[in-house]
Design a protein around this motif. Structure first.
Motif, short mmCIF file in Angstrom:
data_model
loop_
_atom_site.label_atom_id
_atom_site.label_comp_id
_atom_site.label_asym_id
_atom_site.label_seq_id
_atom_site.Cartn_x
_atom_site.Cartn_y
_atom_site.Cartn_z
N ALA A 58 0.82 -1.21 0.00
CA ALA A 58 0.00 0.00 0.00
C ALA A 58 0.85 1.26 0.00
O ALA A 58 0.36 2.34 -0.32
CB ALA A 58 -0.93 0.01 1.20
N ILE A 59 2.11 1.15 0.39
CA ILE A 59 2.98 2.32 0.36
C ILE A 59 4.25 1.97 -0.40
O ILE A 59 4.61 0.81 -0.53
CB ILE A 59 3.36 2.81 1.78
CG1 ILE A 59 3.83 1.64 2.64
CG2 ILE A 59 2.22 3.54 2.43
CD1 ILE A 59 4.37 2.06 3.98
N GLY A 60 4.91 2.99 -0.91
CA GLY A 60 6.13 2.76 -1.65
C GLY A 60 6.94 4.03 -1.73
O GLY A 60 6.47 5.09 -1.30
N PHE A 61 8.13 3.92 -2.27
CA PHE A 61 8.92 5.12 -2.45
C PHE A 61 8.43 5.88 -3.66
O PHE A 61 7.91 5.30 -4.60
CB PHE A 61 10.40 4.76 -2.63
CG PHE A 61 11.07 4.43 -1.35
CD1 PHE A 61 11.36 5.43 -0.45
CD2 PHE A 61 11.39 3.14 -1.03
CE1 PHE A 61 11.98 5.15 0.76
CE2 PHE A 61 12.02 2.84 0.17
CZ PHE A 61 12.30 3.85 1.06
N SER A 62 8.62 7.18 -3.61
CA SER A 62 8.22 8.00 -4.73
C SER A 62 9.29 9.05 -4.95
O SER A 62 9.95 9.48 -4.01
CB SER A 62 6.86 8.61 -4.42
OG SER A 62 6.78 9.92 -4.84
N ALA A 68 5.62 7.22 0.20
CA ALA A 68 4.35 7.87 -0.09
C ALA A 68 3.29 6.84 -0.44
O ALA A 68 3.58 5.71 -0.81
CB ALA A 68 4.50 8.84 -1.26
N ARG A 69 2.04 7.28 -0.28
CA ARG A 69 0.93 6.47 -0.77
C ARG A 69 0.70 6.89 -2.22
O ARG A 69 0.91 8.05 -2.56
CB ARG A 69 -0.32 6.77 0.05
CG ARG A 69 -0.11 6.57 1.53
CD ARG A 69 -1.24 7.12 2.32
NE ARG A 69 -1.36 8.57 2.16
CZ ARG A 69 -2.35 9.28 2.63
NH1 ARG A 69 -3.31 8.71 3.29
NH2 ARG A 69 -2.39 10.57 2.44
N PRO A 70 0.26 5.97 -3.08
CA PRO A 70 0.07 6.37 -4.47
C PRO A 70 -0.98 7.48 -4.58
O PRO A 70 -2.05 7.40 -3.98
CB PRO A 70 -0.37 5.09 -5.17
CG PRO A 70 -0.66 4.11 -4.10
CD PRO A 70 0.04 4.54 -2.88
N PHE A 71 -0.63 8.51 -5.31
CA PHE A 71 -1.50 9.67 -5.56
C PHE A 71 -1.93 10.37 -4.27
O PHE A 71 -2.94 11.08 -4.25
CB PHE A 71 -2.74 9.28 -6.37
CG PHE A 71 -2.41 8.48 -7.59
CD1 PHE A 71 -1.80 9.07 -8.67
CD2 PHE A 71 -2.67 7.13 -7.63
CE1 PHE A 71 -1.46 8.33 -9.78
CE2 PHE A 71 -2.33 6.37 -8.74
CZ PHE A 71 -1.73 6.98 -9.82
N GLY A 72 -1.19 10.15 -3.19
CA GLY A 72 -1.52 10.83 -1.95
C GLY A 72 -2.82 10.37 -1.32
O GLY A 72 -3.36 11.04 -0.44
N MET A 73 -3.34 9.23 -1.76
CA MET A 73 -4.59 8.73 -1.18
C MET A 73 -4.33 7.36 -0.55
O MET A 73 -3.49 6.61 -1.04
CB MET A 73 -5.66 8.56 -2.26
CG MET A 73 -6.17 9.84 -2.81
SD MET A 73 -7.44 9.48 -4.00
CE MET A 73 -6.50 9.34 -5.48
#
Lengths: 260, 171
Positions: free
Chosen positions: A151-155, A164-169
């Motif tokens: 659910a989270i990953g580096f960006s 970060a979470r994808p697309f901030g959501m």
């Protein structure tokens, strides 16, 4: 089985095991920040550096990712290793002076000064997930490998790389299990004693017997740490803030001792 | 979403393998000139990887953008040679001429202006590249002519045209 020499001791090790595993098995302490049993080794924190080889050809490698080879000569605590570790810890203290785990390691491995500017400029500033993250990747890995969520990953990359979470959501895969908080080495326990004059706490060294030695594994998991209790200039403020968070019905890290 | 219909044939060209992630993203970037969120979600579903992985790759590479980009990509070189010869002034003028400002993309979605480190032709400094055309030995006065050449609703002024024409290098 392969035969290696570790700190002058002839030892046997299983084929394919990492130097870190072997060293831990034979009880040679090696500090790590990004290693967790059950997760893939990542080699991000570099604290597990050991020296392999001899003479001018010796080199430093990360023990968590280096597999044992027949006839290898390993030193886990040579002068070179110690110097490199101290430098790393100094940088980590500057990145995240609030982390009790980093402060404990700094005390244990002999860091007595911090020559670097703290990342956010203010050692007493509230913990900032972006600025104080040491990018060990534990939260990302535990989410993907143990929770099977991802659910989270580096960006981003370089200086702007962050978790970060994808697309901030919040992702659909997130079950809000809190494993990422559990795994994080910098947001779990806060050190209250780092000040503007000195980022280092080194409080455990003022006790007799020296705190981290008598509580070896648990380090100074006196909760709360005496140093934080006595000299923490921010302790009072943190207390108020946490109550406010509780009142607002927000979740607080379950493992954060003082925040319960 | 109607625009998502265009993604389907793009995705259909590829096998459901993780290795195809970057080629797929490149196709989408080429088609939309940015990566729409919904498209990334579809890519993740198709390849059976978490959205996070797709997002991670999409934010890592500079050739991908999550925000809509202009029809023309204007790259102004700020490498050492171009910097010494006033590349930053060229960049500034380009930003005002295209209307892109500091945000990078002009409101009419015609231009995206971005500084780049080196275009690899330092002897021609200061240099700027619009799409695949490289313009050399620039100064602030030449910028307007070049921008107008690519703008659909602006006629390149004669004076500017001469100023901008001499050294155009095909790359």
């Amino acid at each position: 089985m392969v035969h290696i020499t570790m700190n002058g001791l002839a030892v046997e090790a299983e084929c394919g095991s990492s130097l870190l595993e072997v060293a831990r098995f034979y009880n040679f302490p090696i500090p790590t920040l990004c290693h967790e049993d059950g997760l893939n080794s990542y080699g991000a924190c570099r604290l597990c550096l050991v020296e392999i080889g001899e003479g001018p050809k010796s080199k430093l490698v990360a023990a968590c990712g280096y597999r044992v080879e027949e006839g290898m000569k390993v030193r886990t605590n040579s002068m070179r290793v110690q110097r490199a570790r101290r430098l790393l810890l100094e940088l980590y203290v500057a990145t995240c002076p609030q982390s009790k785990r980093i402060q404990d390691l700094a005390s244990e491995y002999g860091v007595r000064q911090c020559r670097y500017q703290p990342v956010d400029g203010q050692p007493g500033a509230p913990w900032d997930p972006k600025a104080n993250c040491i990018q060990c990747g534990l939260c990302v890995r535990i989410c993907a490998e143990q929770m099977m969520a991802g659910a989270i990953g580096f960006s981003g990359r370089g200086k702007s790389r962050h978790v970060a979470r994808p697309f901030g959501m919040t992702s659909e895969q997130c079950r809000q299990c809190g494993a990422c908080l559990y795994a994080c080495p910098v947001c779990e326990l806060r050190c209250q004693a780092s000040t503007a004059e000195s980022l280092l706490c080194n409080g455990c060294l003022n006790f007799s017997p020296v705190c981290f030695q008598s509580y070896s594994d648990a380090m100074c998991f006196l909760e709360p740490c005496h140093t934080c209790e006595l000299s923490g200039p921010f302790r009072h403020e943190v207390g108020i803030k946490v109550h406010a968070l509780h009142d607002a019905g927000q979740k607080v890290a379950p493992s954060t001792g003082e925040l319960k | 979403m109607p625009e998502m219909e265009a993604v389907k044939p793009l995705l259909a060209q590829f096998k459901d393998e993780r290795a195809n992630l970057i080629p797929i993203l490149q196709e989408i970037q080429a088609a939309f000139s940015y990566l729409p969120e919904e498209a990334l979600r579809r890519v993740a579903r198709k390849l059976h990887v978490p959205v996070t992985d797709v997002y991670q790759v999409a934010t890592f590479y500079r050739c991908f953008s999550l925000k809509p980009r202009g029809r023309h990509l204007v790259q102004v070189c700020l490498g050492t040679a171009c910097h010494v010869r006033g590349g930053d002034l060229v960049l500034e003028r380009t930003q005002t001429e295209t209307g892109a400002g500091l945000s990078g993309t002009s409101p009419d979605l015609e231009f995206t202006v971005e500084p780049v480190r080196c275009l690899g032709c330092c002897g021609l400094a200061p240099v700027m590249r619009v799409d695949r055309d490289t313009f050399a030995h620039l100064d602030q006065a030449k910028v307007r002519g070049i921008v107008n050449r690519y703008h659909p609703r602006r006629k390149p002024a004669t004076v500017d045209k001469i100023a901008a024409s001499p050294e155009k290098v095909r790359s």
